[in-house]
Write an enzyme that holds these catalytic residues in place. Sequence first.
Site, PDB file in Angstrom:
ATOM      1  N   CYS A 118       0.762  -1.226  -0.035  1.00 56.97           N
ATOM      2  CA  CYS A 118       0.054   0.090   0.231  1.00 56.97           C
ATOM      3  C   CYS A 118       1.223   1.368  -0.315  1.00 56.97           C
ATOM      4  CB  CYS A 118      -0.858   0.105   1.132  1.00 56.97           C
ATOM      5  SG  CYS A 118      -1.639  -1.937   1.502  1.00 56.97           S
TER       6      CYS A 118
ATOM      7  N   GLU B 127      23.442 -16.117 -11.345  1.00 57.89           N
ATOM      8  CA  GLU B 127      22.873 -14.778 -12.060  1.00 57.89           C
ATOM      9  C   GLU B 127      23.497 -13.419 -11.976  1.00 57.89           C
ATOM     10  OE1 GLU B 127      18.767 -15.985  -9.497  1.00 57.89           O
ATOM     11  OE2 GLU B 127      18.191 -15.513 -11.921  1.00 57.89           O
TER      12      GLU B 127
ATOM     13  N   ARG C  83       5.485   0.348  -5.925  1.00 55.10           N
ATOM     14  CA  ARG C  83       5.502  -0.900  -4.859  1.00 55.10           C
ATOM     15  C   ARG C  83       4.033  -2.309  -5.292  1.00 55.10           C
ATOM     16  NH1 ARG C  83       7.517   0.859   0.066  1.00 55.10           N
ATOM     17  NH2 ARG C  83       5.764   0.027   1.157  1.00 55.10           N
TER      18      ARG C  83
ATOM     19  N   LYS D 299      21.384 -18.607  -7.741  1.00 56.85           N
ATOM     20  CA  LYS D 299      21.759 -16.781  -7.823  1.00 56.85           C
ATOM     21  C   LYS D 299      22.829 -16.350  -7.304  1.00 56.85           C
ATOM     22  CE  LYS D 299      18.379 -15.259  -7.122  1.00 56.85           C
ATOM     23  NZ  LYS D 299      17.444 -16.172  -7.045  1.00 56.85           N
TER      24      LYS D 299
ATOM     25  N   GLU E 117      19.265 -23.598  -5.090  1.00 58.06           N
ATOM     26  CA  GLU E 117      19.143 -21.536  -5.116  1.00 58.06           C
ATOM     27  C   GLU E 117      20.294 -20.965  -5.024  1.00 58.06           C
ATOM     28  OE1 GLU E 117      16.276 -20.721  -6.018  1.00 58.06           O
ATOM     29  OE2 GLU E 117      16.189 -18.168  -5.457  1.00 58.06           O
TER      30      GLU E 117
ATOM     31  N   LYS F 291      13.473 -10.327 -16.735  1.00 51.00           N
ATOM     32  CA  LYS F 291      12.815 -10.176 -14.918  1.00 51.00           C
ATOM     33  C   LYS F 291      11.064 -11.362 -15.943  1.00 51.00           C
ATOM     34  CE  LYS F 291      11.359 -10.227 -10.983  1.00 51.00           C
ATOM     35  NZ  LYS F 291      12.416 -10.746 -10.234  1.00 51.00           N
TER      36      LYS F 291
ATOM     37  N   ASN G  84      -2.183   2.259   6.050  1.00 54.73           N
ATOM     38  CA  ASN G  84      -1.175   1.515   5.880  1.00 54.73           C
ATOM     39  C   ASN G  84      -1.053   0.617   6.876  1.00 54.73           C
ATOM     40  OD1 ASN G  84      -1.045   2.824   2.868  1.00 54.73           O
ATOM     41  ND2 ASN G  84       1.247   3.139   3.452  1.00 54.73           N
ATOM     42  N   GLY G  85      -0.991  -0.701   6.951  1.00 56.55           N
ATOM     43  CA  GLY G  85      -0.601  -1.472   7.748  1.00 56.55           C
ATOM     44  C   GLY G  85      -1.890  -2.195   8.104  1.00 56.55           C
TER      45      GLY G  85
ATOM     46  N   TRP H 297      -3.201  -2.881  -1.197  1.00 54.26           N
ATOM     47  CA  TRP H 297      -2.662  -3.939  -1.953  1.00 54.26           C
ATOM     48  C   TRP H 297      -3.560  -4.959  -1.067  1.00 54.26           C
ATOM     49  CZ3 TRP H 297       1.233  -6.358  -5.176  1.00 54.26           C
ATOM     50  CH2 TRP H 297       1.400  -7.335  -5.151  1.00 54.26           C
TER      51      TRP H 297
ATOM     52  N   HIS I 240      29.652 -38.956  -5.881  1.00 55.19           N
ATOM     53  CA  HIS I 240      29.691 -40.172  -6.259  1.00 55.19           C
ATOM     54  C   HIS I 240      30.233 -40.056  -7.815  1.00 55.19           C
ATOM     55  CE1 HIS I 240      27.427 -43.414  -4.058  1.00 55.19           C
ATOM     56  NE2 HIS I 240      26.349 -42.372  -3.617  1.00 55.19           N
TER      57      HIS I 240
END
Length: 604
Positions: free
Chosen positions: A2, A487, A27, A484, A480, A599, A99-100, A75, A503
């Site tokens: 928000c 990338e 945002r 990262k 992951e 993206k 907000n909140g 949001w 192995h």
Amino acid sequence: MCGIVGYLGEKNIKEVLLNGLKELEYRGYDSAGIAVLNNDRFSIFKAVGKLENLIEKTKEFQTQGFGIGIGHTRWATHGKPTEINAHPHTGEESYVVHNGIIENYAILKNMLTKAGVKFLSQTDTEVIVHLFEYYKKNTQNSFEAFEKTVQNLEGAYAILLVTKDAPDRIFFAKKGSPLLVGKSKEQEFYFASSDTAVIGEAKEVHYFDDGDYGYVSKEEIRIFDASGKEKQPHWQPLSTNKLSAQKGGFRFFMEKEIYEQATVVADTLLGRLLEDHIAFEELDETLFDQINEIKLCACGTSYHAALASSYLFERVAKVRTSVEIASEFRYKEPLLCKDTLFVVISQSGETADTLETLKMAKAAGLKTLAICNVDNSSMVRLADASILTRAGIEKGVASTKAFATQMSVLWMLSLFVAQKQNSITKEVLQEHLQTLRTLPKILEVNPSMHERIRRLSKRYLHGHGFFFIGRDIFFPLALEGALKLKEISYLHAEGYPSGEMKHGPIALADPELFTIALLPKNLLFEKSRSNIEELSARDATICVISSEVYEKADDHISIAPQPHYMQEFFEMMVALQLLSLEISVRLGNDVDMPRNLAKSVTVE
Ligand code: F6R
């Protein structure tokens, strides 16, 4: 997430508010609205979806001379993204943006309903404006009513409130959510939840502290602290660089997004992680009926979230679970059975390969579920059901907070399925709920860990490659971590199951082979330690991430001792993200826009 704006002055109020909201668009939001009080008349506009819809609705609207206005991008958290739920919320003659989260909103709503107040929306915010009007009935002083309102709110908030009785004032309050006031000349004030919204308008800003409340009028600004003591604003010059303001003082969006994980995951848990169970109000009761298998399908980081959660679905929910890489699944001519729930996981909801697999599953008559960060994306529209991950817009190409929120949703979903299938004891469920509750705290970046990683990173800029190793759910986390690093550093890195190194890959071991070893205390500790020992015996350079000191490692990134392996999982995740960030920074790469990557991958 928000955004809030406000304006008091003689400029074109509508334009100031809409321009401010435009700057907060990055945002993420799903509805927007403004309320303007000009010449004794309130004008309210709200629209679902993009800001363009609100701009279209306000096309004919103009203000003249002095006035006040507040605006908001929402949001959705409590209640769906509809016009009724969009801010500003209204009472009889006042409007509020917020907000909140108002944690005691149910109690307040109950009290106000008993007093005859009618509620229109499903939001927690609406109680603020009704509570204000409720107190105002007993006092002719709007400020007193506002003060009393703020004193009765529990939770986190940034609030702007305007009322017809005080047409030259904007009331404000802040606790836990950001809020600032700006000025450039006399008899004019700007408000915003982030300074990007007022860059170019205000010359100086004052950032409110938690507990502050008060009001601005043409003549003055009055600020009171939580104890009711008046304080003076501390005006400071405002930067003129919008991009750096959007980064919130961080060097890169990726860094900002790593630091944001604590707050976005708190949003992800909101309304889902309850006292004694998990709830997903967006899921139909019957979604899991006749389901004997879960198939998770995704690409890249989202695939790692799928793989990690498969351990939870089998271990905790006791449901057969398989995981598929979307680009492989499309052409393998898979056998699909109707007792399988097909789950796609995607930050963007537009990844071509994943979207195609969703179409395949639908065509085969399977029930489908999308776990996604973007509402109204192709996957959300196509799937039978969807769960939004609520990470907010992710700008860094290397995914961080999207992964954290996906993992949080998937973990909760495994518990949700376990509840449904009666495959979890009350005690184990409680243990998981309790651990989930600690996530926002666990995800707060520890500055000394960040500094340690920054210093350590200089030792890892060469060599002939990285192995990230882990066992069990820490193996997908190792994948992951390696992704990262690849990338954004362009160094070769592989994720591998710790027990699998002997192995084959162990043949590569020498001092120039860097091994990042995940060593959780609470899961297969001894086994993982033996695997690391095999590498250290062959003189590989080893950096252990653990709460335990392992004397045979060359380097150690220390995480806090925790009682549950999922807490270690999330803490190690942050450490891995910071490690790739700092290596990339030292190599001088473009952290937010690494070469060759996009993206959203909407091609096959
Ligand atoms: C890695 C990354 C990608 C995405 C992948 C899938 O940091 O961002 O690997 O995870 O392209 O994208 P989504 O989740 O949008 O389907």
